[in-house]
Design a protein around this motif. Structure first.
Motif, mmCIF file in Angstrom:
data_model
loop_
_atom_site.group_PDB
_atom_site.id
_atom_site.type_symbol
_atom_site.label_atom_id
_atom_site.label_comp_id
_atom_site.label_asym_id
_atom_site.label_seq_id
_atom_site.Cartn_x
_atom_site.Cartn_y
_atom_site.Cartn_z
ATOM 1 N N MET A 1 1.587 -1.046 0.002
ATOM 2 C CA MET A 1 0.313 -0.196 0.155
ATOM 3 C C MET A 1 1.004 1.206 0.300
ATOM 4 N N LEU A 2 0.537 2.114 -0.393
ATOM 5 C CA LEU A 2 1.058 3.486 -0.952
ATOM 6 C C LEU A 2 1.195 4.050 -0.232
ATOM 7 N N GLU A 4 0.206 8.083 1.759
ATOM 8 C CA GLU A 4 -1.181 8.965 1.060
ATOM 9 C C GLU A 4 -0.608 9.780 -0.587
ATOM 10 N N THR A 7 -0.468 7.977 -3.793
ATOM 11 C CA THR A 7 -1.362 8.320 -4.160
ATOM 12 C C THR A 7 -1.978 8.756 -4.954
ATOM 13 N N GLN A 79 -4.291 5.848 -13.650
ATOM 14 C CA GLN A 79 -3.467 6.268 -11.292
ATOM 15 C C GLN A 79 -3.369 4.887 -11.622
ATOM 16 N N GLU A 83 -0.030 4.459 -10.040
ATOM 17 C CA GLU A 83 -0.298 3.375 -8.216
ATOM 18 C C GLU A 83 1.124 2.683 -7.839
ATOM 19 N N GLU A 87 4.491 1.285 -6.493
ATOM 20 C CA GLU A 87 4.171 0.023 -5.594
ATOM 21 C C GLU A 87 5.561 -0.326 -6.028
#
Length: 158
Positions: A1-2, A4, A7, A79, A83, A87
């Motif tokens: 999970m990236l 914020e 993202t 997007q 991401e 990631e």
């Protein structure tokens, strides 16, 4: 999970691709985005250029309400690509790639010239909107505007 911030950066990347598609800034942005994804791999760069071109082609093939839906779908898709790419990078490379993407997006946003995508109008100077014969005229203004009475015609002009 990236995180914020990354993202949000990926979201900006998707928005930049959609904003540039079909405009004067498209060629420069598509080359830079493809190079960013490729990291020096010419085959990957070619594949990314083809993917970007498919996006632009699909957008030019639709109109009206279909166009807005296609733009939303492609923006979300790009997007997600940004991401996933960020990631998948090792932590040691992720921040450098993010910095390079930030620079790319800042330079794209500062690109000279005024352009608009399909169905849009961008003006780098004055724009007059008028309606005659009971028609309605409308415009969206981003920036300053002056509203006043039109100039009185010279009686010698007829």
């Amino acid at each position: 999970m990236l995180p914020e911030a990354l993202t949000a950066l990926a979201m900006s990347g998707g928005t930049a691709v959609m904003t540039a598609a079909g405009t004067q800034t498209w060629e420069a942005l598509r080359r830079r985005v493809a190079a960013w994804f490729a990291h020096g791999d010419s085959r990957r760069e070619s594949a990314e250029l083809e993917r970007l071109d498919r996006t632009a082609t699909e957008l030019t093939a639709v109109e009206g309400g279909q166009l807005e839906r296609a733009r939303i779908r492609h923006e979300a898709s790009w997007q997600a690509r940004f991401e996933a790419f960020l990631e998948d990078l090792p932590d040691s490379e992720r921040e450098a790639a993010a910095d390079a993407l930030r620079v790319l997006l800042q330079e794209a946003a500062a690109a000279p010239g005024v352009s608009a995508g399909s169905g849009g109008l961008a003006v780098g100077g004055d724009l007059n909107i008028s309606a005659e014969g009971g028609s309605i005229a409308a415009g969206v203004i981003h920036g300053g505007a002056h509203v006043g009475h039109p100039p009185v015609p010279d009686p010698n002009q007829g």
